[in-house]
Design an enzyme around this catalytic site. Structure first.
Site, PDB file in Angstrom:
ATOM      1  N   PHE A  26       0.795  -1.233   0.000  1.00 40.94           N
ATOM      2  CA  PHE A  26       0.000   0.000   0.000  1.00 40.94           C
ATOM      3  C   PHE A  26       0.830   1.289   0.000  1.00 40.94           C
ATOM      4  O   PHE A  26       0.446   2.282   0.639  1.00 40.94           O
ATOM      5  CB  PHE A  26      -0.984   0.011   1.177  1.00 40.94           C
ATOM      6  CG  PHE A  26      -1.649  -1.310   1.406  1.00 40.94           C
ATOM      7  CD1 PHE A  26      -2.235  -2.001   0.350  1.00 40.94           C
ATOM      8  CD2 PHE A  26      -1.655  -1.910   2.657  1.00 40.94           C
ATOM      9  CE1 PHE A  26      -2.819  -3.244   0.534  1.00 40.94           C
ATOM     10  CE2 PHE A  26      -2.233  -3.161   2.862  1.00 40.94           C
ATOM     11  CZ  PHE A  26      -2.822  -3.823   1.796  1.00 40.94           C
ATOM     12  N   CYS A  27       1.965   1.291  -0.674  1.00 39.06           N
ATOM     13  CA  CYS A  27       2.825   2.491  -0.733  1.00 39.06           C
ATOM     14  C   CYS A  27       3.146   3.012   0.662  1.00 39.06           C
ATOM     15  O   CYS A  27       3.294   4.228   0.872  1.00 39.06           O
ATOM     16  CB  CYS A  27       2.189   3.604  -1.562  1.00 39.06           C
ATOM     17  SG  CYS A  27       2.022   3.168  -3.283  1.00 39.06           S
ATOM     18  N   ALA A  28       3.221   2.086   1.616  1.00 43.69           N
ATOM     19  CA  ALA A  28       3.634   2.445   2.969  1.00 43.69           C
ATOM     20  C   ALA A  28       4.476   1.267   3.461  1.00 43.69           C
ATOM     21  O   ALA A  28       4.170   0.636   4.473  1.00 43.69           O
ATOM     22  CB  ALA A  28       2.424   2.681   3.869  1.00 43.69           C
TER      23      ALA A  28
END
Ligand code: PMP
Length: 468
Positions: free
Chosen positions: A386-388
């Protein structure tokens, strides 16, 4: 022709009637009746449960865009009637967004492409010697734009109070007398948990630092009031706020933006350009929002964002939040009934959160699980990190070097998963989508997938050859 005359002729916006009770607060969205094929045969209504990535367009937004489309014209330069109308629409969108965010006197609203773009714009406008403080738990859009500055990455806090203490200690240890910026997310795109934004802003200000709020996940779910939260800037994206027409927003203090070089150099950002005697070019740049909006503005995108702001305000956040909390409780209760499911959380079960829930399923590769939800139940969720990446790896208890990706070997019961599944929803989500999701998770865990899946181009997809 005066702006007033132009406004009077501008296409009217569709009124929204505030619903009487929370059961009815489902805002009409496009795609609500789209049907998708199931790998097991037949078809079903698509359950869009990936709002945190991109939310469907509100029908109201679509109607407002369609009503304006015939009047579309160039902004800020044309002499014609439609150019003037479009210019007024663009500037009125700026005022609407400013009102939606509770902007203070003197604050600027700059239209950008997205939250990522907004934070990169602010990063390009940092004063000399500015230090930046950011929690490692941030989305990459908040974590990465500050490469030119001296960045301190703060350890993942396990309670909101620990976040305050960590920030306080880091700011207390910083060089005195130099500018500093704290970047913090309002609601996590992984856990949905709300961060103590007002308190973090007070902590930042107590140390003479400024703070920017990444409201990409907060603004669609909760009112964001820049003055009440006392943050210096807010960034959000239209496509997560039911207005997927390519516009985002950076709103807040004018001073750093006024002092900075234009984010993009070109027409619109420049007031006067003249050749010098020595052959070079002198440029006088704009001072207002136009300074950072070089090129032809995205008037349709800005109009769509303003329309979404009006729609959410008129529907009433009180009602929207009440309904969303019902859905969050229903979903979490459903998942709690499946012991193999582990919901990811930084601040614990009781933490307030928006409609974003990530989890792993013991014995399942998350990409395989998400593929089965889509192919067998018509449910669209997201799998991955999740781009984290730092946050998800922390929550999964990953070892350094672990790579979460589709195609990783299925985790045996009790083993760590390398990536997660995220379900997210909002103002257009009917109860049935949540109920179908809980039923699907329960059945997949209990009975297994009814199809076989393979990895293709890095994605898990149903194997066309085989039913299990
Ligand atoms: N911040 C957060 C918390 C997000 O969830 C996202 C999108 N997933 C972004 C920033 C980046 O938004 P965009 O892709 O619209 O720039």
């Amino acid at each position: 022709m005066s702006a007033t005359a132009v406004t009077a002729t501008a296409p009217a916006t569709t009124p929204v009637t505030a619903p009487a009770d929370t059961e009815q607060v489902v805002l009409p969205v496009l795609g609500a009746d789209v049907r998708v094929p199931l790998v097991t045969g037949g078809e079903t209504e698509y359950a869009a449960l990936d709002y945190a990535a991109s939310a469907p367009a509100l029908k109201r937004v679509w109607d407002d865009v369609a009503a304006y489309a015939p009047y579309y014209g160039s902004v800020h330069r044309g002499a014609g009637y439609l150019s003037q109308l479009s210019t007024e629409l663009f500037e009125s969108a700026r005022r609407t967004v400013g009102d939606f965010l509770g902007c203070r006197e003197g604050d600027q609203v700059v239209f950008t492409r997205s939250t990522t773009d907004s934070l990169n714009l602010l990063a390009a406008a940092l004063p000399a010697d500015c230090e930046v403080f950011v929690f490692e738990t941030e989305h990459h859009a908040s974590l990465l734009p500050w490469r030119g500055a001296q960045v301190t990455f703060l350890d993942a806090p396990r309670t909101p109070e620990q976040a305050l203490r960590t920030l306080d200690a880091a700011l207390a240890a910083r060089r005195a007398g130099t500018p500093a910026l704290v970047c913090v997310t309002g609601a996590s795109n992984v856990t949905g948990e709300l961060w103590p934004v007002r308190e973090l802003a007070a902590t930042a200000h107590a140390h003479g630092a400024r703070i920017v709020l990444d409201a990409a996940q907060l603004a669609p779910h909760r009112p964001v009031d820049i003055a009440r939260l006392d943050v210096d800037w807010v960034a959000f994206s239209g496509h997560k706020l039911y207005a997927p027409f390519g516009a985002g927003v950076l709103a807040g203090r004018a001073d750093w933006l006024r002092e900075a070089e234009p984010y993009l150099a070109g027409g619109g950002a420049s007031r006067k350009v003249a050749r010098r005697a020595d052959g070079g070019v002198d440029v006088e740049w704009q001072e207002g929002p136009a300074r950072h909006e070089a090129g032809s503005p995205n008037v349709i995108g800005a109009h769509a964002v303003a329309s979404a702001c009006r729609a959410l305000t008129e529907a009433g956040f009180g009602q929207l939040v009440a309904r969303e909390e019902q859905l969050v409780a229903r979903l979490r209760a459903g998942l709690a009934g499946v012991p193999e499911v582990r919901v990811l959380s930084l601040f614990g079960d009781a933490a307030p959160r928006v409609g974003v829930v990530s989890f792993v399923v013991a014995g399942w590769n998350s990409s395989h699980f998400a593929a089965a939800l889509s192919a067998e139940y018509g449910i669209g969720v997201r799998d991955g990190l999740f781009c984290a990446h730092p946050l998800v790896r922390t929550l999964l208890g990953a070892e350094p070097g672990d790579q979460g990706e589709c195609g990783a070997p299925e985790a045996a019961p009790g083993e760590r998963s390398l990536n997660a599944i995220r379900v997210s929803f909002g103002a257009g989500t009917p109860d049935e989508h949540i109920d179908r999701f809980v039923r699907a998770v329960t059945e997949l865990v209990r009975d297994g997938a009814r199809w076989t899946y393979r990895t293709e181009d890095g994605r898990c997809v149903p194997d066309p050859a085989t039913a299990r």
